[in-house]
Design a protein around this motif. Structure first.
Motif, PDB file in Angstrom:
ATOM      1  N   LEU A  76       0.837  -1.193   0.000  1.00  0.00           N
ATOM      2  CA  LEU A  76       0.000   0.000   0.000  1.00  0.00           C
ATOM      3  C   LEU A  76       0.875   1.246   0.000  1.00  0.00           C
ATOM      4  CD1 LEU A  76      -2.917   1.055   0.214  1.00  0.00           C
ATOM      5  CD2 LEU A  76      -2.650   0.973   2.685  1.00  0.00           C
ATOM      6  N   ASP A  77       0.632   2.154  -0.929  1.00  0.00           N
ATOM      7  CA  ASP A  77       1.342   3.437  -1.018  1.00  0.00           C
ATOM      8  C   ASP A  77       2.856   3.315  -0.931  1.00  0.00           C
ATOM      9  OD1 ASP A  77      -0.874   4.896  -1.509  1.00  0.00           O
ATOM     10  OD2 ASP A  77      -1.157   5.533   0.552  1.00  0.00           O
ATOM     11  N   PHE A  78       3.403   2.414  -1.705  1.00  0.00           N
ATOM     12  CA  PHE A  78       4.849   2.263  -1.790  1.00  0.00           C
ATOM     13  C   PHE A  78       5.392   3.511  -2.479  1.00  0.00           C
ATOM     14  CE2 PHE A  78       8.735   0.122  -3.419  1.00  0.00           C
ATOM     15  CZ  PHE A  78       9.190  -0.370  -2.206  1.00  0.00           C
ATOM     16  N   PRO A  79       6.397   4.209  -1.909  1.00  0.00           N
ATOM     17  CA  PRO A  79       6.813   5.507  -2.452  1.00  0.00           C
ATOM     18  C   PRO A  79       7.701   5.448  -3.711  1.00  0.00           C
ATOM     19  CG  PRO A  79       8.129   4.957  -0.537  1.00  0.00           C
ATOM     20  CD  PRO A  79       7.095   3.870  -0.679  1.00  0.00           C
ATOM     21  N   PHE A  80       7.873   4.271  -4.271  1.00  0.00           N
ATOM     22  CA  PHE A  80       8.657   4.097  -5.489  1.00  0.00           C
ATOM     23  C   PHE A  80       7.904   3.111  -6.381  1.00  0.00           C
ATOM     24  CE2 PHE A  80      11.524   4.614  -1.887  1.00  0.00           C
ATOM     25  CZ  PHE A  80      12.197   5.763  -2.247  1.00  0.00           C
ATOM     26  N   TRP A  81       8.342   2.963  -7.630  1.00  0.00           N
ATOM     27  CA  TRP A  81       7.770   1.928  -8.483  1.00  0.00           C
ATOM     28  C   TRP A  81       8.033   0.574  -7.831  1.00  0.00           C
ATOM     29  CZ3 TRP A  81       4.640   2.478 -12.557  1.00  0.00           C
ATOM     30  CH2 TRP A  81       4.587   3.712 -13.194  1.00  0.00           C
ATOM     31  N   GLN A  82       7.000  -0.250  -7.681  1.00  0.00           N
ATOM     32  CA  GLN A  82       7.158  -1.582  -7.083  1.00  0.00           C
ATOM     33  C   GLN A  82       6.824  -2.661  -8.107  1.00  0.00           C
ATOM     34  OE1 GLN A  82       4.201  -2.910  -4.140  1.00  0.00           O
ATOM     35  NE2 GLN A  82       3.136  -0.967  -4.467  1.00  0.00           N
ATOM     36  N   TYR A  83       7.609  -3.709  -8.085  1.00  0.00           N
ATOM     37  CA  TYR A  83       7.466  -4.827  -9.013  1.00  0.00           C
ATOM     38  C   TYR A  83       6.603  -5.890  -8.356  1.00  0.00           C
ATOM     39  CZ  TYR A  83       9.005  -8.629 -12.099  1.00  0.00           C
ATOM     40  OH  TYR A  83       9.064  -9.668 -12.993  1.00  0.00           O
ATOM     41  N   ILE A  84       5.574  -6.347  -9.070  1.00  0.00           N
ATOM     42  CA  ILE A  84       4.714  -7.422  -8.586  1.00  0.00           C
ATOM     43  C   ILE A  84       4.763  -8.540  -9.619  1.00  0.00           C
ATOM     44  CG2 ILE A  84       2.371  -8.098  -7.945  1.00  0.00           C
ATOM     45  CD1 ILE A  84       1.825  -5.173  -7.264  1.00  0.00           C
ATOM     46  N   THR A  85       4.907  -9.766  -9.141  1.00  0.00           N
ATOM     47  CA  THR A  85       4.935 -10.913 -10.050  1.00  0.00           C
ATOM     48  C   THR A  85       4.256 -12.097  -9.391  1.00  0.00           C
ATOM     49  OG1 THR A  85       6.349 -12.261 -11.474  1.00  0.00           O
ATOM     50  CG2 THR A  85       7.205 -11.735  -9.277  1.00  0.00           C
ATOM     51  N   GLY A  86       3.723 -12.989 -10.202  1.00  0.00           N
ATOM     52  CA  GLY A  86       3.093 -14.192  -9.682  1.00  0.00           C
ATOM     53  C   GLY A  86       2.849 -15.200 -10.788  1.00  0.00           C
ATOM     54  N   GLU A  87       2.755 -16.460 -10.392  1.00  0.00           N
ATOM     55  CA  GLU A  87       2.555 -17.554 -11.338  1.00  0.00           C
ATOM     56  C   GLU A  87       1.133 -18.092 -11.249  1.00  0.00           C
ATOM     57  OE1 GLU A  87       4.085 -22.009 -11.321  1.00  0.00           O
ATOM     58  OE2 GLU A  87       5.697 -20.619 -11.903  1.00  0.00           O
ATOM     59  N   PHE A  88       0.562 -18.414 -12.394  1.00  0.00           N
ATOM     60  CA  PHE A  88      -0.784 -18.978 -12.479  1.00  0.00           C
ATOM     61  C   PHE A  88      -0.740 -20.241 -13.325  1.00  0.00           C
ATOM     62  CE2 PHE A  88      -1.323 -14.547 -11.641  1.00  0.00           C
ATOM     63  CZ  PHE A  88      -2.459 -14.433 -10.860  1.00  0.00           C
ATOM     64  N   THR A  89      -1.591 -21.211 -12.980  1.00  0.00           N
ATOM     65  CA  THR A  89      -1.746 -22.430 -13.771  1.00  0.00           C
ATOM     66  C   THR A  89      -3.141 -22.420 -14.375  1.00  0.00           C
ATOM     67  OG1 THR A  89      -0.248 -23.629 -12.311  1.00  0.00           O
ATOM     68  CG2 THR A  89      -1.690 -24.955 -13.716  1.00  0.00           C
ATOM     69  N   ILE A  90      -3.238 -22.620 -15.669  1.00  0.00           N
ATOM     70  CA  ILE A  90      -4.517 -22.573 -16.371  1.00  0.00           C
ATOM     71  C   ILE A  90      -5.350 -23.801 -15.997  1.00  0.00           C
ATOM     72  CG2 ILE A  90      -5.651 -22.378 -18.623  1.00  0.00           C
ATOM     73  CD1 ILE A  90      -3.672 -20.035 -17.831  1.00  0.00           C
ATOM     74  N   PRO A  91      -6.572 -23.596 -15.437  1.00  0.00           N
ATOM     75  CA  PRO A  91      -7.398 -24.739 -15.036  1.00  0.00           C
ATOM     76  C   PRO A  91      -8.080 -25.421 -16.225  1.00  0.00           C
ATOM     77  CG  PRO A  91      -8.447 -22.670 -14.369  1.00  0.00           C
ATOM     78  CD  PRO A  91      -7.136 -22.323 -15.005  1.00  0.00           C
ATOM     79  N   GLU A  92      -8.497 -26.671 -16.009  1.00  0.00           N
ATOM     80  CA  GLU A  92      -9.267 -27.433 -17.004  1.00  0.00           C
ATOM     81  C   GLU A  92     -10.538 -26.665 -17.356  1.00  0.00           C
ATOM     82  OE1 GLU A  92      -8.746 -30.294 -18.652  1.00  0.00           O
ATOM     83  OE2 GLU A  92      -6.783 -30.565 -17.742  1.00  0.00           O
ATOM     84  N   GLY A  93     -10.943 -26.748 -18.607  1.00  0.00           N
ATOM     85  CA  GLY A  93     -12.185 -26.116 -19.040  1.00  0.00           C
ATOM     86  C   GLY A  93     -12.050 -24.655 -19.423  1.00  0.00           C
ATOM     87  N   THR A  94     -10.855 -24.082 -19.265  1.00  0.00           N
ATOM     88  CA  THR A  94     -10.636 -22.674 -19.602  1.00  0.00           C
ATOM     89  C   THR A  94     -10.544 -22.529 -21.119  1.00  0.00           C
ATOM     90  OG1 THR A  94      -9.489 -22.283 -17.530  1.00  0.00           O
ATOM     91  CG2 THR A  94      -9.083 -20.705 -19.293  1.00  0.00           C
ATOM     92  N   THR A  95     -11.322 -21.594 -21.666  1.00  0.00           N
ATOM     93  CA  THR A  95     -11.301 -21.375 -23.115  1.00  0.00           C
ATOM     94  C   THR A  95     -10.436 -20.174 -23.496  1.00  0.00           C
ATOM     95  OG1 THR A  95     -13.332 -20.082 -22.945  1.00  0.00           O
ATOM     96  CG2 THR A  95     -13.563 -22.424 -23.462  1.00  0.00           C
ATOM     97  N   ALA A  96     -10.224 -19.247 -22.547  1.00  0.00           N
ATOM     98  CA  ALA A  96      -9.388 -18.068 -22.804  1.00  0.00           C
ATOM     99  C   ALA A  96      -8.983 -17.463 -21.464  1.00  0.00           C
ATOM    100  CB  ALA A  96     -10.147 -17.031 -23.641  1.00  0.00           C
ATOM    101  N   VAL A  97      -7.901 -16.679 -21.489  1.00  0.00           N
ATOM    102  CA  VAL A  97      -7.445 -15.975 -20.287  1.00  0.00           C
ATOM    103  C   VAL A  97      -7.219 -14.504 -20.620  1.00  0.00           C
ATOM    104  CG1 VAL A  97      -6.362 -18.002 -19.236  1.00  0.00           C
ATOM    105  CG2 VAL A  97      -5.009 -16.504 -20.699  1.00  0.00           C
ATOM    106  N   GLN A  98      -7.231 -13.693 -19.576  1.00  0.00           N
ATOM    107  CA  GLN A  98      -7.052 -12.256 -19.743  1.00  0.00           C
ATOM    108  C   GLN A  98      -6.205 -11.724 -18.585  1.00  0.00           C
ATOM    109  OE1 GLN A  98     -10.344  -9.425 -18.739  1.00  0.00           O
ATOM    110  NE2 GLN A  98     -10.470  -9.362 -20.981  1.00  0.00           N
ATOM    111  N   PHE A  99      -5.132 -11.036 -18.912  1.00  0.00           N
ATOM    112  CA  PHE A  99      -4.262 -10.376 -17.929  1.00  0.00           C
ATOM    113  C   PHE A  99      -4.993  -9.154 -17.383  1.00  0.00           C
ATOM    114  CE2 PHE A  99      -1.367  -6.999 -16.889  1.00  0.00           C
ATOM    115  CZ  PHE A  99      -0.235  -7.583 -16.349  1.00  0.00           C
ATOM    116  N   ARG A 100      -4.935  -8.943 -16.050  1.00  0.00           N
ATOM    117  CA  ARG A 100      -5.509  -7.727 -15.471  1.00  0.00           C
ATOM    118  C   ARG A 100      -4.593  -7.141 -14.399  1.00  0.00           C
ATOM    119  NH1 ARG A 100     -12.040  -8.200 -14.777  1.00  0.00           N
ATOM    120  NH2 ARG A 100     -12.478  -8.488 -16.985  1.00  0.00           N
ATOM    121  N   ALA A 101      -4.389  -5.834 -14.498  1.00  0.00           N
ATOM    122  CA  ALA A 101      -3.788  -5.045 -13.426  1.00  0.00           C
ATOM    123  C   ALA A 101      -4.973  -4.343 -12.769  1.00  0.00           C
ATOM    124  CB  ALA A 101      -2.801  -4.033 -13.978  1.00  0.00           C
TER     125      ALA A 101
END
Length: 135
Positions: A76-101
Motif C-alpha cells: 500500500l502506497d509504496f513511495p517508489f515503483w514496485q514490481y509485482i509478479t506471480g505464477e498462475f496455472t490454467i485450469p481445465e475447461g478454460t477457453t481463454a485468459v485475460q491479464f488484469r492489473a
C-alpha cells in the motif's frame, strides 16, 4: 473503467496507465492457452494516498461465468515503483485468459507500467507492454 494513459509518467518510457478509482486494465484480445500451462504475470505499480494495494490477476473464461482468482498484491502506497509478479496455472475447461492489473482504491492515484505475461519457456504473450504505442 476509470483509467487512462498518462503521457508524462512511466516506469520505462513516457507513458503508463493511471487509475483514479477502482478499476483495471486488461490485455486485448484474450489469449487461448492449454489447461495445465503455467504463466508468469508481472508489472510495475506506483501509488499515492490510496486505501487499497494494487494487484495482478488472470481472468479465466469458460462456459461458466468468468473466474478471477485473488492474484498477487503489492504494498500500500509504496513511495517508489514496485514490481509485482506471480505464477498462475490454467485450469481445465478454460477457453481463454485475460491479464488484469487491478486497483480497488476509493481514493488516491495508482500508475501501472511494463506489463508482462510469459509462458513456461519465457515467451512474452502481451503486446504494447509499456503502453508507448497508441491503443
Amino acid at each position: 473503467v476509470k483509467s487512462h494513459l498518462e503521457e508524462t509518467f512511466g516506469h520505462t518510457g513516457k507513458r503508463s496507465v493511471k487509475f483514479t478509482h477502482p478499476s483495471y486494465i486488461q490485455n486485448d484480445p484474450n489469449l487461448t492457452l492449454p489447461a495445465g500451462a503455467k504463466v508468469i504475470l508481472s508489472g510495475w505499480f506506483y501509488s499515492e494516498d490510496t486505501d487499497q494495494p494494487p494487484r495482478l490477476s488472470l481472468v479465466y473464461f469458460s462456459d461458466a461465468p468468468p473466474a478471477i482468482p485473488p492474484g498477487y498484491s503489492g504494498q500500500l502506497d509504496f513511495p517508489f515503483w514496485q514490481y509485482i509478479t506471480g505464477e498462475f496455472t490454467i485450469p481445465e475447461g478454460t477457453t481463454a485468459v485475460q491479464f488484469r492489473a487491478i486497483t480497488s482504491q476509493n481514493r488516491g492515484l495508482t500508475w501501472f507500467d511494463d506489463a508482462s505475461m510469459k509462458d513456461e519457456s519465457g515467451l512474452e504473450l502481451l503486446r504494447n507492454r509499456s503502453y508507448e504505442e497508441n491503443p
